[in-house]
Design an enzyme around this catalytic site. Structure first.
Site, PDB file in Angstrom:
ATOM      1  NE  ARG A 244     -10.949  -9.812  -2.095  1.00 39.04           N
ATOM      2  CZ  ARG A 244     -11.231  -8.901  -3.021  1.00 39.04           C
ATOM      3  NH1 ARG A 244     -11.513  -9.259  -4.265  1.00 39.04           N
ATOM      4  NH2 ARG A 244     -11.258  -7.623  -2.713  1.00 39.04           N
TER       5      ARG A 244
ATOM      6  CE  LYS B  26      -3.967  -1.769   2.618  1.00 41.60           C
ATOM      7  NZ  LYS B  26      -4.993  -1.526   1.600  1.00 41.60           N
TER       8      LYS B  26
HETATM    9  N1  BES Z   1      -8.152  -3.689   4.322  1.00 38.25           N
HETATM   10  C1  BES Z   1      -8.351  -3.257   2.993  1.00 38.25           C
HETATM   11  C2  BES Z   1      -9.662  -2.497   2.814  1.00 38.25           C
HETATM   12  C3  BES Z   1      -9.783  -1.197   3.551  1.00 38.25           C
HETATM   13  C4  BES Z   1      -9.477  -0.004   2.940  1.00 38.25           C
HETATM   14  C5  BES Z   1     -10.262  -1.179   4.837  1.00 38.25           C
HETATM   15  C6  BES Z   1      -9.618   1.169   3.625  1.00 38.25           C
HETATM   16  C7  BES Z   1     -10.413   0.008   5.530  1.00 38.25           C
HETATM   17  C8  BES Z   1     -10.094   1.187   4.915  1.00 38.25           C
HETATM   18  C9  BES Z   1      -8.358  -4.429   2.050  1.00 38.25           C
HETATM   19  O1  BES Z   1      -7.598  -5.512   2.434  1.00 38.25           O
HETATM   20  C10 BES Z   1      -7.807  -3.958   0.761  1.00 38.25           C
HETATM   21  O2  BES Z   1      -6.672  -3.606   0.720  1.00 38.25           O
HETATM   22  N2  BES Z   1      -8.638  -3.949  -0.269  1.00 38.25           N
HETATM   23  C11 BES Z   1      -8.235  -3.500  -1.541  1.00 38.25           C
HETATM   24  C12 BES Z   1      -8.752  -4.490  -2.551  1.00 38.25           C
HETATM   25  C13 BES Z   1      -8.186  -4.311  -3.933  1.00 38.25           C
HETATM   26  C14 BES Z   1      -6.714  -4.668  -3.941  1.00 38.25           C
HETATM   27  C15 BES Z   1      -8.957  -5.196  -4.882  1.00 38.25           C
HETATM   28  C16 BES Z   1      -8.822  -2.129  -1.768  1.00 38.25           C
HETATM   29  O3  BES Z   1      -9.914  -1.867  -1.276  1.00 38.25           O
HETATM   30  O4  BES Z   1      -8.166  -1.317  -2.395  1.00 38.25           O
HETATM   31 MN    MN Z   2      -5.563  -5.331   1.828  1.00 40.71          MN
END
Ligand code: BES
Ligand code: MN
Ligand code: ZN
Length: 490
Positions: free
Chosen positions: A340, A266
């Site tokens: 997931r 990230k």
């Molecule tokens: N934990 C994150 C989602 C999230 C984002 C929770 C902001 C709380 C605040 C999740 O694991 C994630 O990173 N999701 C990605 C999915 C994508 C790579 C398909 C996302 O939402 O960008």
């Molecule tokens: Mn994630």
């Protein structure tokens, strides 16, 4: 663990009322009627409350609002809080009034003189919920040993009515503590230990270690945690308050104690917020705690997958293919779509082992749900209209925002992989829906299922009705209500 504000219930005592240092609160109706205890305080203050309700200023006062008078004549108190609450007030108004008191209290001893067990209980609940303060890491935090006294005509009745609500507050506090806790403190091991401590409440708690998970074939879950020094774990919490042969309700939570994104790292800005990525597991834990504390007459099993998503020489790579416990293979395109991968194995395990009457998973699953619904509503996905509507009703009763989202084959098709049974992402469009579709592939057709994407509601930057900024505990009230209304039998 953050303690609940201590609350004591006593019979009305004029001398104690007059002599209370700190804050004194009373209730009047929007029509300007004074409750019996308010009439007493009115007399002590030489008619101050009556003059207030007779004034033009009172016309602007709305139900649920609190007006404060400083250093009132006739009382030892430093302030007098007049709560405006209709006789036939909603639960929401009573809780909000309590929350307003909790916020005003600022750690000082407060005394509420009020009538009616039910309404007193709801006010106290709002007060205690809003009084939450995560100060575990503040070295200058003052010891908050000053509690709240409730003076009412039938203190035993009020205390009894408040009992189950305090159990729910206790559960919500646990959720909030877990969600607020930084990841260097709340490791997977620390998380599991805190859950194991709930054995004292009569919950059966089992901790499955990596060797157990390997044996069970939970390879998608393990693939998420393999880059971290913290061992992956699954914790199973059983509350057996119902009939011996009643199939349980299963609650499944995503417990990513920190989500760096893994090799699909990230961006740095805001990454610190990913300490809350165990929010789903936090709600499952808090709900199990609330159910145990209020001795719910239902069978409920809570399962959480605890992992840390880290990059390392041992971490899962984009392009890796892993086999789930179910047997389906997953091509991991993006290691940041890890929630997931954790949930699918725990959900499968939950169904294989418990054959639940219903299954609800909770997860801070997608950023896309925040784009869609903001911080007001959790995304709700379900394969069963009746089950879903029962939950939506429970959430509405508890004023926890929840909004149903669609599922469908066209979305599911986006998960097709060239080399495996599925990919772990479906692309940017409808990102929350394709995440839910991924999960649905691990739901047996006969299992009524709800997926709650709580990424937007688990932790927020400004205070909400019943919580200060930070972790909200969203879901503990709704799930406890769902169990009470849908599963508990007399
Ligand atoms: N934990 C994150 C989602 C999230 C984002 C929770 C902001 C709380 C605040 C999740 O694991 C994630 O990173 N999701 C990605 C999915 C994508 C790579 C398909 C996302 O939402 O960008
Ligand atoms: Mn994630
Ligand atoms: Zn995540």
């Amino acid at each position: 663990m953050t303690d609940l504000t201590p609350v004591t219930f006593t019979a009305t005592d004029l001398d104690a009322l007059a002599g209370h240092e700190g804050r004194v609160a009373v209730i009047v109706t929007p029509e300007g009627k004074l409750e019996q205890s308010a009439r007493r305080v009115n007399r002590l203050t030489k008619g101050a409350i009556q003059r207030f309700v007779d004034s033009a200023a009172f016309e602007k006062v709305k139900a649920g609002q609190v007006t404060t008078f400083d250093w009132p004549v006739g009382l030892a108190a430093e302030s007098l809080d007049v709560i405006c609450l209709a006789r036939n007030h909603s639960v929401e108004d009573a809780r909000k009034a309590g929350a307003a008191l909790g916020k005003l209290r600022g750690g000082k001893a407060a005394l509420l003189a009020a009538d009616g067990a039910r309404r007193v209980a709801e006010i106290v609940f709002g007060l205690v919920m809003r009084d939450y303060d995560f100060s575990a890491h503040k070295t200058d935090a003052e010891a908050k040993d000053t509690g709240v006294s409730i003076m009412c005509s039938k203190p035993e009745d009020a205390e009894a009515a408040a009992g189950p609500l305090m159990a729910i507050a206790d559960g919500a506090f646990m959720t909030r503590d877990l969600v607020n806790e930084p990841a260097n403190v709340l490791t997977t091991t620390e998380f599991a230990n805190r859950l194991a401590d709930m054995k004292d409440l009569g919950l059966e708690v089992e901790v499955l270690e990596e060797a157990d998970l390997k044996r069970l074939g939970m390879r998608t879950l393990l693939s998420v945690g393999q880059g971290s020094d913290s061992p992956s774990k699954v914790v199973v919490m059983q509350w057996k308050g119902g009939g011996k042969d009643d199939a349980p309700l299963a609650l499944v939570g995503k417990g990513v104690v920190f989500d760096t994104g893994g090799i699909s790292l990230k961006p740095a800005a805001g990454m610190e917020d990913m300490t809350m990525d165990m929010g789903g597991a936090g709600v499952v834990a808090g709900t199990m705690r609330a159910l145990a504390k209020r001795k719910a007459k239902a069978n409920v099993v809570g399962l959480v997958g605890l992992v840390e998503n880290m990059p390392s020489g041992n971490a899962t790579r984009p392009g890796d293919v892993v086999t789930s416990m179910k047997g389906d293979t997953v091509e991991i395109i993006n290691t940041d779509a890890e929630g997931r991968l954790v949930l699918c194995d725990v959900m499968w395990y939950a169904q294989e082992r418990f054959e639940p009457a219903g299954m609800i998973d909770l997860a801070t699953l997608t950023g896309a749900i925040i784009i869609g619904l903001g911080h007001e509503n959790a995304g709700v996905f379900s394969n069963n209209d009746d089950f879903c509507n029962t939950f939506l009703k429970a959430a509405d009763k508890e004023q926890e925002g929840a909004w149903r989202m669609p599922l469908g084959k066209a979305y599911d098709d986006l998960l097709k992989s060239r080399i495996a049974d599925m990919k772990n992402i479906g692309g940017r469009p409808a990102g929350s829906v394709t995440a839910a579709q991924f999960l649905q592939r691990f739901v047996k057709p006969e299992t009524p299922w709800i997926h709650l994407d709580i990424a937007g509601v688990a932790s927020v930057k400004s205070a909400t009705a019943l919580a200060p900024a930070g972790a909200t505990g969203w879901g503990v009230m709704a799930l406890s209500r769902l169990v009470a209304d849908g599963y508990e039998t007399e």
